[in-house]
Write a protein that holds these residues in place. Structure first.
Motif, mmCIF file in Angstrom:
data_model
loop_
_atom_site.group_PDB
_atom_site.id
_atom_site.type_symbol
_atom_site.label_atom_id
_atom_site.label_comp_id
_atom_site.label_asym_id
_atom_site.label_seq_id
_atom_site.Cartn_x
_atom_site.Cartn_y
_atom_site.Cartn_z
ATOM 1 N N ALA A 42 0.830 -1.203 0.000
ATOM 2 C CA ALA A 42 0.000 0.000 0.000
ATOM 3 C C ALA A 42 0.867 1.257 0.000
ATOM 4 C CB ALA A 42 -0.924 -0.008 1.222
ATOM 5 N N THR A 43 1.990 1.188 0.696
ATOM 6 C CA THR A 43 2.921 2.325 0.742
ATOM 7 C C THR A 43 3.517 2.586 -0.626
ATOM 8 O OG1 THR A 43 3.466 1.806 3.044
ATOM 9 C CG2 THR A 43 4.998 3.227 1.845
ATOM 10 N N ARG A 44 3.923 1.533 -1.308
ATOM 11 C CA ARG A 44 4.508 1.693 -2.636
ATOM 12 C C ARG A 44 3.498 2.284 -3.616
ATOM 13 N NH1 ARG A 44 9.216 -0.872 -3.689
ATOM 14 N NH2 ARG A 44 8.639 -1.224 -5.865
ATOM 15 N N GLU A 45 2.249 1.869 -3.519
ATOM 16 C CA GLU A 45 1.220 2.404 -4.408
ATOM 17 C C GLU A 45 0.953 3.881 -4.113
ATOM 18 O OE1 GLU A 45 -2.119 -0.148 -3.916
ATOM 19 O OE2 GLU A 45 -1.139 -1.898 -4.842
ATOM 20 N N ARG A 46 0.950 4.236 -2.832
ATOM 21 C CA ARG A 46 0.731 5.633 -2.461
ATOM 22 C C ARG A 46 1.901 6.519 -2.886
ATOM 23 N NH1 ARG A 46 -3.990 8.276 -1.502
ATOM 24 N NH2 ARG A 46 -5.492 6.670 -0.938
ATOM 25 N N LEU A 47 3.096 5.970 -2.845
ATOM 26 C CA LEU A 47 4.264 6.731 -3.298
ATOM 27 C C LEU A 47 4.102 7.135 -4.760
ATOM 28 C CD1 LEU A 47 7.375 4.932 -1.756
ATOM 29 C CD2 LEU A 47 6.801 7.361 -1.534
ATOM 30 N N VAL A 48 3.615 6.212 -5.562
ATOM 31 C CA VAL A 48 3.430 6.491 -6.986
ATOM 32 C C VAL A 48 2.282 7.467 -7.201
ATOM 33 C CG1 VAL A 48 2.849 5.466 -9.220
ATOM 34 C CG2 VAL A 48 4.386 4.254 -7.659
#
Length: 240
Positions: A42-48
């Motif tokens: 979820a963190t990686r998706e939010r970063l993008v």
């Protein structure tokens, strides 16, 4: 790490090897590795989607379907969480940059090395993340340093290694600037992105331009001598 920023090379707490991942968490209960991975993803998706500055712990918790308290029991700061999210990706693509290409023909090895220097070789979102971290250079310079150490240097380092091996094989000139060539090849992936073009056949196109300039002179002369009329082996009748 609690209360302090983790060094770039430290191991993450989320999604570690099996022996580490199941160690007890707070209160003596085993860590739920599936839950950890859901938060990291979820963190990686939010970063993008939002970038580092705009992403929030609340949004990440909601995306991962956990409470803020659950998330904070695992990571004390947003920075710590992002470091682990980045490390998750770095470990998944680690073998991409340590592959041995010495068994390929010289030009094929160079093409493959240029292909693997592509920031998006493993993740299509890599360009967006790199741009975001470059924009954080003044606010959170540690992120850019992590990117350099774990995303840029392994890619460029593989290409430098291949070029050095080709020099040792006498396939390319000893006088070439290995570092500059590797840096140029890495940069060729950014121009199409910023020009809004779909990058196609970059490895083959780049090597087609580079090869005549870097190929060893002895190799070129040898090929010419074996193909010109009258040369030994060219028509089955060598000079006597």
């Amino acid at each position: 790490m609690a209360g302090a920023r983790r060094r770039a090379g430290d191991r993450p707490r989320a999604a570690n090897s099996a022996g580490e991942a199941d160690r007890p968490g707070l209160g003596g209960r085993p860590r739920d590795t599936a839950l950890d991975e859901a938060i990291v993803r979820a963190t990686r998706e939010r970063l993008v989607r939002d970038g580092y500055s705009d992403m929030t712990i609340g949004d990440i918790a909601a995306d991962a379907k956990v409470t803020r308290r659950t998330l904070y029991l695992r990571w004390s700061t947003k920075f710590d969480l992002v470091v682990d999210a980045l490390d998750y990706g770095f470990r998944k693509q680690g073998e991409v940059h340590t592959v041995d290409l010495s068994g390929l023909e010289p030009r094929e090895a160079l093409v493959e090395a240029v292909r693997r220097v592509d920031p998006a070789y493993h993740s299509p979102d890599a360009m967006v993340l790199m741009g975001d971290f470059a924009g954080e250079a003044n606010r959170t310079p540690e992120l850019l340093e992590i990117l350099r150490k774990h995303a840029v240097q392994p890619r460029v380092g593989l290409l430098e290694k291949v070029l050095t091996q080709l020099q040792q094989r006498r396939a390319v000139s000893d006088g070439i600037d290995v570092r500059t060539i590797a840096t140029m090849c890495f940069g060729t992936y950014f121009a199409p992105f910023y020009r809004g073009e779909v990058a196609k056949d970059i490895p083959d196109d780049v090597v087609a331009v580079l090869w005549p300039a870097i190929v060893a002179r002895t190799t070129t002369m040898r090929r010419r001598s074996t193909t010109r009329p009258g040369a030994a082996g060219s028509d089955g009748h060598g000079a006597k």
